[in-house]
Scaffold this motif. Structure first.
Motif, PDB file in Angstrom:
ATOM      1  N   LEU A  11       0.815  -1.205   0.000  1.00 27.93           N
ATOM      2  CA  LEU A  11       0.000   0.000   0.000  1.00 27.93           C
ATOM      3  C   LEU A  11       0.855   1.264   0.000  1.00 27.93           C
ATOM      4  O   LEU A  11       0.433   2.309  -0.502  1.00 27.93           O
ATOM      5  CB  LEU A  11      -0.934   0.004   1.218  1.00 27.93           C
ATOM      6  N   ALA A  12       2.088   1.167   0.558  1.00 25.17           N
ATOM      7  CA  ALA A  12       2.978   2.330   0.529  1.00 25.17           C
ATOM      8  C   ALA A  12       3.351   2.702  -0.902  1.00 25.17           C
ATOM      9  O   ALA A  12       3.615   3.873  -1.197  1.00 25.17           O
ATOM     10  CB  ALA A  12       4.230   2.040   1.353  1.00 25.17           C
ATOM     11  N   LEU A  13       3.362   1.722  -1.792  1.00 27.17           N
ATOM     12  CA  LEU A  13       3.641   2.013  -3.198  1.00 27.17           C
ATOM     13  C   LEU A  13       2.527   2.855  -3.812  1.00 27.17           C
ATOM     14  O   LEU A  13       2.741   3.560  -4.809  1.00 27.17           O
ATOM     15  CB  LEU A  13       3.818   0.706  -3.984  1.00 27.17           C
ATOM     16  N   ASP A  14       1.314   2.773  -3.229  1.00 28.38           N
ATOM     17  CA  ASP A  14       0.200   3.643  -3.643  1.00 28.38           C
ATOM     18  C   ASP A  14       0.099   4.883  -2.760  1.00 28.38           C
ATOM     19  O   ASP A  14      -0.914   5.587  -2.785  1.00 28.38           O
ATOM     20  CB  ASP A  14      -1.127   2.864  -3.577  1.00 28.38           C
ATOM     21  N   GLU A  15       1.151   5.114  -1.930  1.00 28.15           N
ATOM     22  CA  GLU A  15       1.211   6.263  -1.021  1.00 28.15           C
ATOM     23  C   GLU A  15       0.049   6.248  -0.027  1.00 28.15           C
ATOM     24  O   GLU A  15      -0.574   7.265   0.268  1.00 28.15           O
ATOM     25  CB  GLU A  15       1.237   7.588  -1.799  1.00 28.15           C
ATOM     26  N   VAL A  16      -0.246   5.059   0.485  1.00 30.87           N
ATOM     27  CA  VAL A  16      -1.288   4.884   1.486  1.00 30.87           C
ATOM     28  C   VAL A  16      -0.670   4.178   2.690  1.00 30.87           C
ATOM     29  O   VAL A  16       0.045   3.185   2.542  1.00 30.87           O
ATOM     30  CB  VAL A  16      -2.473   4.063   0.937  1.00 30.87           C
ATOM     31  N   LYS A  17      -0.951   4.693   3.893  1.00 32.23           N
ATOM     32  CA  LYS A  17      -0.422   4.096   5.112  1.00 32.23           C
ATOM     33  C   LYS A  17      -1.419   3.072   5.640  1.00 32.23           C
ATOM     34  O   LYS A  17      -2.620   3.348   5.702  1.00 32.23           O
ATOM     35  CB  LYS A  17      -0.163   5.182   6.158  1.00 32.23           C
ATOM     36  N   LEU A  18      -0.924   1.905   6.042  1.00 32.79           N
ATOM     37  CA  LEU A  18      -1.781   0.834   6.554  1.00 32.79           C
ATOM     38  C   LEU A  18      -1.435   0.566   8.008  1.00 32.79           C
ATOM     39  O   LEU A  18      -0.267   0.356   8.358  1.00 32.79           O
ATOM     40  CB  LEU A  18      -1.587  -0.448   5.723  1.00 32.79           C
ATOM     41  N   ASP A  19      -2.452   0.585   8.863  1.00 39.76           N
ATOM     42  CA  ASP A  19      -2.264   0.316  10.291  1.00 39.76           C
ATOM     43  C   ASP A  19      -3.239  -0.760  10.748  1.00 39.76           C
ATOM     44  O   ASP A  19      -4.308  -0.945  10.153  1.00 39.76           O
ATOM     45  CB  ASP A  19      -2.502   1.583  11.130  1.00 39.76           C
ATOM     46  N   PHE A  20      -2.853  -1.442  11.839  1.00 35.83           N
ATOM     47  CA  PHE A  20      -3.708  -2.471  12.444  1.00 35.83           C
ATOM     48  C   PHE A  20      -3.840  -2.157  13.930  1.00 35.83           C
ATOM     49  O   PHE A  20      -2.835  -1.885  14.599  1.00 35.83           O
ATOM     50  CB  PHE A  20      -3.099  -3.872  12.276  1.00 35.83           C
ATOM     51  N   THR A  21      -5.031  -2.206  14.443  1.00 32.15           N
ATOM     52  CA  THR A  21      -5.216  -2.022  15.884  1.00 32.15           C
ATOM     53  C   THR A  21      -4.846  -3.308  16.614  1.00 32.15           C
ATOM     54  O   THR A  21      -4.790  -4.391  16.019  1.00 32.15           O
ATOM     55  CB  THR A  21      -6.679  -1.649  16.201  1.00 32.15           C
ATOM     56  N   GLU A  22      -4.583  -3.182  17.914  1.00 31.38           N
ATOM     57  CA  GLU A  22      -4.235  -4.356  18.722  1.00 31.38           C
ATOM     58  C   GLU A  22      -5.383  -5.363  18.720  1.00 31.38           C
ATOM     59  O   GLU A  22      -5.174  -6.580  18.664  1.00 31.38           O
ATOM     60  CB  GLU A  22      -3.914  -3.915  20.151  1.00 31.38           C
ATOM     61  N   GLY A  23      -6.629  -4.861  18.764  1.00 32.05           N
ATOM     62  CA  GLY A  23      -7.783  -5.755  18.737  1.00 32.05           C
ATOM     63  C   GLY A  23      -7.886  -6.521  17.431  1.00 32.05           C
ATOM     64  O   GLY A  23      -8.278  -7.700  17.422  1.00 32.05           O
ATOM     65  N   ALA A  24      -7.510  -5.879  16.332  1.00 23.71           N
ATOM     66  CA  ALA A  24      -7.547  -6.557  15.031  1.00 23.71           C
ATOM     67  C   ALA A  24      -6.540  -7.702  14.990  1.00 23.71           C
ATOM     68  O   ALA A  24      -6.839  -8.798  14.483  1.00 23.71           O
ATOM     69  CB  ALA A  24      -7.255  -5.558  13.915  1.00 23.71           C
ATOM     70  N   LEU A  25      -5.350  -7.460  15.546  1.00 18.03           N
ATOM     71  CA  LEU A  25      -4.324  -8.514  15.555  1.00 18.03           C
ATOM     72  C   LEU A  25      -4.794  -9.701  16.394  1.00 18.03           C
ATOM     73  O   LEU A  25      -4.590 -10.860  16.011  1.00 18.03           O
ATOM     74  CB  LEU A  25      -3.007  -7.962  16.099  1.00 18.03           C
ATOM     75  N   ARG A  26      -5.417  -9.422  17.526  1.00 17.04           N
ATOM     76  CA  ARG A  26      -5.911 -10.495  18.377  1.00 17.04           C
ATOM     77  C   ARG A  26      -7.028 -11.275  17.680  1.00 17.04           C
ATOM     78  O   ARG A  26      -7.110 -12.501  17.788  1.00 17.04           O
ATOM     79  CB  ARG A  26      -6.435  -9.910  19.700  1.00 17.04           C
ATOM     80  N   ILE A  30      -7.362   8.931  -0.644  1.00 19.54           N
ATOM     81  CA  ILE A  30      -7.201   8.127   0.575  1.00 19.54           C
ATOM     82  C   ILE A  30      -5.734   8.158   1.003  1.00 19.54           C
ATOM     83  O   ILE A  30      -4.827   7.871   0.213  1.00 19.54           O
ATOM     84  CB  ILE A  30      -7.668   6.678   0.342  1.00 19.54           C
ATOM     85  N   GLY A  31      -5.500   8.512   2.272  1.00 19.72           N
ATOM     86  CA  GLY A  31      -4.129   8.601   2.777  1.00 19.72           C
ATOM     87  C   GLY A  31      -3.775   7.532   3.788  1.00 19.72           C
ATOM     88  O   GLY A  31      -2.610   7.208   3.965  1.00 19.72           O
ATOM     89  N   GLN A  32      -4.764   6.983   4.484  1.00 14.76           N
ATOM     90  CA  GLN A  32      -4.471   5.985   5.520  1.00 14.76           C
ATOM     91  C   GLN A  32      -5.665   5.053   5.696  1.00 14.76           C
ATOM     92  O   GLN A  32      -6.818   5.478   5.602  1.00 14.76           O
ATOM     93  CB  GLN A  32      -4.146   6.680   6.851  1.00 14.76           C
ATOM     94  N   ARG A  66      -6.433  12.279   2.675  1.00  9.60           N
ATOM     95  CA  ARG A  66      -5.233  13.123   2.737  1.00  9.60           C
ATOM     96  C   ARG A  66      -5.621  14.514   3.230  1.00  9.60           C
ATOM     97  O   ARG A  66      -6.548  15.135   2.709  1.00  9.60           O
ATOM     98  CB  ARG A  66      -4.591  13.235   1.359  1.00  9.60           C
ATOM     99  N   GLY A  67      -4.900  15.014   4.236  1.00  9.77           N
ATOM    100  CA  GLY A  67      -5.154  16.333   4.773  1.00  9.77           C
ATOM    101  C   GLY A  67      -6.371  16.399   5.666  1.00  9.77           C
ATOM    102  O   GLY A  67      -6.763  17.474   6.109  1.00  9.77           O
ATOM    103  N   GLN A  68      -6.998  15.250   5.926  1.00 11.12           N
ATOM    104  CA  GLN A  68      -8.197  15.216   6.764  1.00 11.12           C
ATOM    105  C   GLN A  68      -7.830  14.666   8.133  1.00 11.12           C
ATOM    106  O   GLN A  68      -7.281  13.576   8.262  1.00 11.12           O
ATOM    107  CB  GLN A  68      -9.280  14.330   6.124  1.00 11.12           C
ATOM    108  N   GLU A  69      -8.105  15.439   9.185  1.00 11.22           N
ATOM    109  CA  GLU A  69      -7.734  15.004  10.526  1.00 11.22           C
ATOM    110  C   GLU A  69      -8.763  14.048  11.112  1.00 11.22           C
ATOM    111  O   GLU A  69      -8.451  13.164  11.892  1.00 11.22           O
ATOM    112  CB  GLU A  69      -7.577  16.221  11.443  1.00 11.22           C
ATOM    113  N   VAL A  70     -10.048  14.267  10.774  1.00  7.87           N
ATOM    114  CA  VAL A  70     -11.110  13.414  11.315  1.00  7.87           C
ATOM    115  C   VAL A  70     -11.274  12.206  10.405  1.00  7.87           C
ATOM    116  O   VAL A  70     -11.566  12.347   9.219  1.00  7.87           O
ATOM    117  CB  VAL A  70     -12.445  14.185  11.405  1.00  7.87           C
ATOM    118  N   PRO A  71     -11.058  10.991  10.910  1.00  6.08           N
ATOM    119  CA  PRO A  71     -11.177   9.804  10.056  1.00  6.08           C
ATOM    120  C   PRO A  71     -12.616   9.507   9.680  1.00  6.08           C
ATOM    121  O   PRO A  71     -13.555   9.940  10.345  1.00  6.08           O
ATOM    122  CB  PRO A  71     -10.584   8.684  10.918  1.00  6.08           C
TER     123      PRO A  71
END
Length: 476
Positions: A392-407, A444-446, A465-470
């Motif tokens: 996803l970084a190749l598309d300039e998008v950041k990917l995150d996982f919450t702790e609950g998602a990993l569990r 989409i930024g993240q 992108r540039g949006q603070e509120v998800p």
């Protein structure tokens, strides 16, 4: 001749000279009997890059002299020569492929160890390198590090004195998906030695349909680029070794069980074996070469299903009456039951004592827990989550996982009970829509994967992108 034709001619000559230079590294092979030059002797060079040994050339002349040239020539007499019945005249112009030709041995030059004893990493350094890729399995990594370290010290000091060090072949026992193959692959990459990974399920006794036992060495020779000296210091990993256990109450001949174990004894011990080059079985059209397995490290691995039942039966064999009796269900929920394995248990499983005696280093791998699954997702150098984050970084998008998602992912993987392989299947399933939709919208930024998305009760959190509120995406 035009200028372009002249350039093409020069390029062709350069390519031919490069091919001839590469051919000098390989032994010549007789086109009739397919024996290499080291076995058949000096070759006679014919047009179209053909080589024929002296024996086959002499037999050809003898066959022609015995023909009656006054009448019609009976070419069928040539076909009575050994090896020639398999010869196709149309293939004479085709050069024998390099995967069926062995690299030449340099005269007067001693074989140099692949791993220099002075540069051989110590066991704690080997284990530290394994820690970067493999989560958990501390005991297994420690045992493998020491065994490999001792083995390559043995190879480097083979003829130093009268004290001969025995081989430290290994047998690893662990449930599916616990990292057996991955450990061996990482180990070979760290040491930079040729590695062949083969499956014991395809092996059969000589003369039956399937792979010959020597084919495991043939695969190592191919991994070493047909360099015999290099292959003789490599590692062979034989997976699914539990599948060649001795069959119980079998009415037909057991051609893929005990007989394969018997045939592998000489390989594990160390002996010179004739190996087909570039093929899995011996036949008249494949050249053979001799490989000494004395310095080849063999690592065998298997899941050994139902072995835990044999261990429980042995542990609870004592009297079930009295104060010292064990309850029959005492070991039913013991996650570390495999660590109590003994040679007696393996013999009851179907492995013959001669085979087990040639695998002196026996160790087990633990089944994966929920915490280990979470660590596997994010800690190794090439962790699954890091792979998707890079995509996803190749598309300039950041990917995150919450702790609950990993569990939540770890719990789903434990339900599948197929080890670390289940993680990839689970992530592929819920990442499909994200990987499909993300390239559509450049704003989409993240993307944050939540527990609700994994459990199908919500959606991922999308940040523009540039949006603070998800923005919370609803689950379709």
């Amino acid at each position: 001749m035009s200028e372009q034709d002249y350039v093409d001619t020069i390029d062709n000559n350069d390519n031919n000279s490069n091919d001839n230079h590469n051919d000098d590294e390989y032994e010549k092979v007789c086109f009739v009997c397919h024996r290499p030059e080291s076995v058949a002797g000096k070759m006679i060079n014919l047009p179209n890059n053909m080589c024929v040994c002296n024996d086959c050339m002499q037999k050809s002349f003898d066959a022609m002299n015995n023909m009656n040239f006054g009448g019609a020539i009976d070419y069928s007499q040539l076909m009575n020569m050994p090896g020639v019945q398999f010869l196709n005249i149309d293939d004479m112009s085709q050069q024998i492929p390099k995967q069926q030709r062995v690299k030449k041995k340099k005269e007067g030059e001693k074989a140099t160890p692949l791993v220099d004893i002075h540069n051989l990493p110590a066991p704690h350094k080997i284990k530290a390198s394994l820690d970067e890729y493999v989560v958990g399995q501390e005991y297994a990594k420690k045992v493998m590090s020491v065994a490999v370290y001792n083995h390559y010290k043995r190879v480097a000091t083979d003829s130093m004195d009268d004290i001969e060090i025995e081989k430290s072949n290994m047998l690893m026992i662990g449930p599916t998906g616990s990292g057996k193959t991955y450990l061996v692959k990482t180990l070979a990459r760290i040491l930079d030695v040729p590695l062949a990974i083969t499956d014991a399920t395809s092996l059969t006794e000589a003369g039956y349909i399937g792979d010959d036992i020597e084919s495991v060495v043939s695969k190592l020779l191919a991994a070493a680029d047909n360099d015999v000296e290099k292959a003789e210091q490599g590692i062979i990993f034989i997976d699914e070794i539990d599948k060649i256990a001795k069959k119980k109450n079998a009415s037909q001949r057991d051609v893929s069980g005990e007989s394969v174990q018997q045939g592998m004894l000489k390989l594990l011990e160390g002996s010179e074996v004739e190996v087909p080059v570039g093929a899995n079985s011996k036949n008249a059209m494949v050249p053979l070469t001799t490989v000494n397995t004395k310095n080849i490290l063999f690592i065998c691995g298997g899941a050994f299903p139902d072995l835990d039942g044999i261990i429980k039966e042995r542990l609870t064999k004592q009297s079930a009456i009295g104060f010292g009796a064990d309850l029959k269900d005492k070991y039913n929920h013991d996650k570390k039951i495999l660590e109590k394995v003994t040679t007696e248990d393996l013999r009851n499983f179907g492995m013959i004592p001669e085979f087990l005696g040639r695998l002196p280093v026996v160790f087990t791998l633990q089944g994966l827990t929920e915490d280990m699954y979470v660590k596997i997702l994010e800690e190794p150098k090439n962790a699954i989550l890091k792979q998707y984050q890079k995509l996803l970084a190749l598309d300039e998008v950041k990917l995150d996982f919450t702790e609950g998602a990993l569990r939540a992912i770890a719990k789903k993987a434990m339900e599948k009970d197929t080890g670390a392989r289940a993680l990839r299947a689970i992530i592929e399933e819920f990442m499909l829509d994200i990987m499909y939709e993300i390239p559509k919208d450049d704003s989409i930024g993240q993307v944050t994967i939540t527990q609700e998305y994994i459990e199908n009760t919500g959606g991922p959190i999308i940040t523009l992108r540039g949006q603070e509120v998800p923005r919370l995406e609803s689950q379709a």
